[in-house]
Motif scaffolding. Sequence first.
Motif, mmCIF file in Angstrom:
data_model
loop_
_atom_site.group_PDB
_atom_site.id
_atom_site.type_symbol
_atom_site.label_atom_id
_atom_site.label_comp_id
_atom_site.label_asym_id
_atom_site.label_seq_id
_atom_site.Cartn_x
_atom_site.Cartn_y
_atom_site.Cartn_z
ATOM 1 N N ALA A 59 0.832 -1.204 0.000
ATOM 2 C CA ALA A 59 0.000 0.000 0.000
ATOM 3 C C ALA A 59 0.867 1.255 0.000
ATOM 4 O O ALA A 59 0.561 2.233 -0.687
ATOM 5 C CB ALA A 59 -0.938 -0.002 1.201
ATOM 6 N N GLY A 60 1.962 1.235 0.765
ATOM 7 C CA GLY A 60 2.867 2.387 0.800
ATOM 8 C C GLY A 60 3.469 2.678 -0.566
ATOM 9 O O GLY A 60 3.575 3.837 -0.976
ATOM 10 N N MET A 61 3.861 1.636 -1.290
ATOM 11 C CA MET A 61 4.412 1.818 -2.641
ATOM 12 C C MET A 61 3.375 2.418 -3.575
ATOM 13 O O MET A 61 3.683 3.303 -4.375
ATOM 14 C CB MET A 61 4.912 0.485 -3.197
ATOM 15 C CG MET A 61 6.162 -0.016 -2.540
ATOM 16 S SD MET A 61 6.588 -1.650 -3.190
ATOM 17 C CE MET A 61 7.795 -2.162 -1.975
ATOM 18 N N ASP A 62 2.129 1.931 -3.465
ATOM 19 C CA ASP A 62 1.047 2.498 -4.279
ATOM 20 C C ASP A 62 0.874 3.982 -3.971
ATOM 21 O O ASP A 62 0.823 4.814 -4.877
ATOM 22 C CB ASP A 62 -0.287 1.800 -3.982
ATOM 23 C CG ASP A 62 -0.356 0.368 -4.441
ATOM 24 O OD1 ASP A 62 0.448 -0.038 -5.298
ATOM 25 O OD2 ASP A 62 -1.239 -0.351 -3.917
ATOM 26 N N TYR A 78 5.399 6.900 6.105
ATOM 27 C CA TYR A 78 5.450 5.609 6.780
ATOM 28 C C TYR A 78 4.020 5.166 7.065
ATOM 29 O O TYR A 78 3.095 5.983 7.053
ATOM 30 C CB TYR A 78 6.329 5.612 8.039
ATOM 31 C CG TYR A 78 5.901 6.509 9.172
ATOM 32 C CD1 TYR A 78 5.046 6.052 10.178
ATOM 33 C CD2 TYR A 78 6.385 7.813 9.262
ATOM 34 C CE1 TYR A 78 4.677 6.870 11.227
ATOM 35 C CE2 TYR A 78 6.021 8.644 10.310
ATOM 36 C CZ TYR A 78 5.172 8.164 11.291
ATOM 37 O OH TYR A 78 4.812 8.978 12.334
ATOM 38 N N VAL A 79 3.869 3.877 7.278
ATOM 39 C CA VAL A 79 2.552 3.305 7.541
ATOM 40 C C VAL A 79 2.628 2.567 8.874
ATOM 41 O O VAL A 79 3.407 1.625 9.018
ATOM 42 C CB VAL A 79 2.113 2.330 6.425
ATOM 43 C CG1 VAL A 79 0.680 1.874 6.653
ATOM 44 C CG2 VAL A 79 2.273 2.956 5.046
ATOM 45 N N GLU A 80 1.843 3.030 9.837
ATOM 46 C CA GLU A 80 1.732 2.344 11.127
ATOM 47 C C GLU A 80 0.689 1.243 10.956
ATOM 48 O O GLU A 80 -0.424 1.506 10.511
ATOM 49 C CB GLU A 80 1.266 3.307 12.225
ATOM 50 C CG GLU A 80 2.292 4.316 12.639
ATOM 51 C CD GLU A 80 3.391 3.742 13.516
ATOM 52 O OE1 GLU A 80 3.244 2.605 14.034
ATOM 53 O OE2 GLU A 80 4.404 4.433 13.669
ATOM 54 N N MET A 81 1.056 0.031 11.326
ATOM 55 C CA MET A 81 0.185 -1.123 11.127
ATOM 56 C C MET A 81 -0.191 -1.733 12.477
ATOM 57 O O MET A 81 0.668 -1.886 13.337
ATOM 58 C CB MET A 81 0.920 -2.189 10.304
ATOM 59 C CG MET A 81 1.554 -1.697 9.024
ATOM 60 S SD MET A 81 0.366 -1.340 7.755
ATOM 61 C CE MET A 81 -0.352 -2.940 7.517
ATOM 62 N N ARG A 82 -1.469 -2.080 12.624
ATOM 63 C CA ARG A 82 -1.948 -2.785 13.809
ATOM 64 C C ARG A 82 -2.875 -3.898 13.326
ATOM 65 O O ARG A 82 -3.857 -3.620 12.652
ATOM 66 C CB ARG A 82 -2.700 -1.831 14.742
ATOM 67 C CG ARG A 82 -1.787 -0.864 15.484
ATOM 68 C CD ARG A 82 -2.556 0.193 16.249
ATOM 69 N NE ARG A 82 -3.256 1.158 15.406
ATOM 70 C CZ ARG A 82 -2.671 2.155 14.741
ATOM 71 N NH1 ARG A 82 -1.369 2.306 14.784
ATOM 72 N NH2 ARG A 82 -3.376 2.989 14.014
ATOM 73 N N GLU A 97 -5.561 -2.258 11.001
ATOM 74 C CA GLU A 97 -5.624 -0.797 10.926
ATOM 75 C C GLU A 97 -4.321 -0.285 10.333
ATOM 76 O O GLU A 97 -3.239 -0.710 10.748
ATOM 77 C CB GLU A 97 -5.819 -0.195 12.322
ATOM 78 C CG GLU A 97 -7.125 -0.580 12.966
ATOM 79 C CD GLU A 97 -7.237 -0.080 14.392
ATOM 80 O OE1 GLU A 97 -6.350 0.660 14.858
ATOM 81 O OE2 GLU A 97 -8.225 -0.443 15.046
ATOM 82 N N MET A 98 -4.457 0.593 9.364
ATOM 83 C CA MET A 98 -3.295 1.191 8.697
ATOM 84 C C MET A 98 -3.407 2.711 8.816
ATOM 85 O O MET A 98 -4.406 3.278 8.387
ATOM 86 C CB MET A 98 -3.262 0.810 7.217
ATOM 87 C CG MET A 98 -3.300 -0.674 6.946
ATOM 88 S SD MET A 98 -3.453 -1.043 5.178
ATOM 89 C CE MET A 98 -1.851 -0.490 4.593
ATOM 90 N N ALA A 115 -5.153 8.669 -3.074
ATOM 91 C CA ALA A 115 -4.103 7.680 -3.301
ATOM 92 C C ALA A 115 -4.361 6.422 -2.464
ATOM 93 O O ALA A 115 -4.212 5.295 -2.948
ATOM 94 C CB ALA A 115 -2.736 8.272 -2.975
ATOM 95 N N ILE A 116 -4.774 6.609 -1.217
ATOM 96 C CA ILE A 116 -5.097 5.471 -0.354
ATOM 97 C C ILE A 116 -6.296 4.707 -0.902
ATOM 98 O O ILE A 116 -6.296 3.471 -0.961
ATOM 99 C CB ILE A 116 -5.346 5.932 1.096
ATOM 100 C CG1 ILE A 116 -4.047 6.478 1.703
ATOM 101 C CG2 ILE A 116 -5.921 4.799 1.946
ATOM 102 C CD1 ILE A 116 -4.236 7.221 3.015
#
Length: 147
Positions: A59-62, A78-82, A97-98, A115-116
């Motif tokens: 997802a970050g690359m997209d 950056y992407v915080e992931m849970r 959760e992103m 974009a997301i």
Amino acid sequence: MTEGKTTNTRVTWVDGLQFVSTAEGSRGSFVLDSPSGEGGPAAGTSPVEALLSALGGCAGMDVISILKKKRQRVTGLYVEMRGRRAEEHPRRYTHIEMEFVVRGFGVSPQAVARAIELSETKYCSVAASLNAEIATSYRVEEEPAGA
């Protein structure tokens, strides 16, 4: 159904519960590991952590690619992931959760949201491969003047 590109990887056992993963045509590899029950720390990323990281990376690359195409002046992302997992085996992720944190100069929140959305609905093959509820949010941080 038409078949697409095939991806080949090899996961090789090293010792204990440690494996090394290498993708065909890739320039790198990574260690997968899990605590062995002997009390020692894992020497690598667990498979479920790697899955969560793969989602964030995909997802970050997209998102970064789309924002660059929109000529947004992004200096960091950056992407915080849970991830929440089921109690019973196979203990899959049920909810993820992103939070995307985008840093830059005058970055448009609407461009980030779009974009997301495109990553979620069209581009991220990792997200499309998961059977989990995925919730996204974002935050835009302005780069200080003169930075």
